[in-house]
Write a protein that holds these residues in place. Sequence first.
Motif, PDB file in Angstrom:
ATOM      1  N   SER A 294       3.986   5.868  -7.934  1.00  0.00           N
ATOM      2  CA  SER A 294       3.088   6.463  -6.939  1.00  0.00           C
ATOM      3  C   SER A 294       1.634   6.129  -7.245  1.00  0.00           C
ATOM      4  N   MET A 295       1.267   6.080  -8.532  1.00  0.00           N
ATOM      5  CA  MET A 295      -0.099   5.688  -8.881  1.00  0.00           C
ATOM      6  C   MET A 295      -0.332   4.206  -8.601  1.00  0.00           C
TER       7      MET A 295
ATOM      8  N   GLN B  43      -0.863   3.910  -4.871  1.00  0.00           N
ATOM      9  CA  GLN B  43      -2.186   4.393  -4.471  1.00  0.00           C
ATOM     10  C   GLN B  43      -3.277   3.406  -4.861  1.00  0.00           C
TER      11      GLN B  43
ATOM     12  N   ILE C 202      -3.151   0.480  -2.377  1.00  0.00           N
ATOM     13  CA  ILE C 202      -3.751   0.830  -1.085  1.00  0.00           C
ATOM     14  C   ILE C 202      -5.272   0.937  -1.217  1.00  0.00           C
ATOM     15  N   ASP C 203      -5.754   1.611  -2.256  1.00  0.00           N
ATOM     16  CA  ASP C 203      -7.198   1.760  -2.449  1.00  0.00           C
ATOM     17  C   ASP C 203      -7.888   0.413  -2.662  1.00  0.00           C
TER      18      ASP C 203
ATOM     19  N   LYS D 114      -5.595  10.389   1.985  1.00  0.00           N
ATOM     20  CA  LYS D 114      -4.828  10.664   0.770  1.00  0.00           C
ATOM     21  C   LYS D 114      -3.565  11.467   1.051  1.00  0.00           C
TER      22      LYS D 114
ATOM     23  N   ASP E 154       1.704   9.655   4.220  1.00  0.00           N
ATOM     24  CA  ASP E 154       2.886   9.271   3.463  1.00  0.00           C
ATOM     25  C   ASP E 154       2.887   7.739   3.309  1.00  0.00           C
ATOM     26  N   PRO E 155       3.661   7.201   2.376  1.00  0.00           N
ATOM     27  CA  PRO E 155       3.644   5.753   2.132  1.00  0.00           C
ATOM     28  C   PRO E 155       3.957   4.912   3.366  1.00  0.00           C
TER      29      PRO E 155
ATOM     30  N   ALA F 157       0.773   4.767   5.414  1.00  0.00           N
ATOM     31  CA  ALA F 157      -0.221   3.940   4.723  1.00  0.00           C
ATOM     32  C   ALA F 157       0.109   2.456   4.868  1.00  0.00           C
TER      33      ALA F 157
ATOM     34  N   LYS G   7       5.776  -1.024   0.151  1.00  0.00           N
ATOM     35  CA  LYS G   7       5.841   0.327  -0.416  1.00  0.00           C
ATOM     36  C   LYS G   7       6.118   0.281  -1.913  1.00  0.00           C
TER      37      LYS G   7
END
Length: 141
Positions: free
Chosen positions: A60-61, A64, A67-68, A88, A91-92, A95, A118
């Motif tokens: 999950s990190m 994130q 995506i960031d 934030k 959901d994936p 995103a 994903k």
Amino acid sequence: MEDEGAAPVEATKDCYPPHVLMDFIADKLGLVHCYQDFCQPKELPYIHRLQFAFADKNPSMQFQLFIDLSAWLFTKITDDATFLRVDKFDDPNTAVNKLLMALRRLDFSLDFPSSKLKQAHGDAACSVLDFLTDTAVAKCF
């Protein structure tokens, strides 16, 4: 014996494995000042050369960060912080859909299923980051 009429075979980035492609990406991230402009303000560690090539201990990190970083690269490319806006709380799936729409606006052609993004590692993630870093470097120089 070499065929004189044959065209030379050129390696494309599509044939590189993710860990080699990620090596190129890390170099290009340095050219666009990723550490100073993206990592330091967010107090993130340096993005290493295998960051998105393989699965991380914390998926999950990793997602994130992917995506960031993509959103930051879109801002670098377009000078528009809203070009890719992922909340934030998205959901994936949401995103990834937002990411794909932003990529299409830059004429990125998909040759993998969206579900691969994903995972935030491997061929799909590295292909996206390679495209975004190429585009960012071209804009900066």
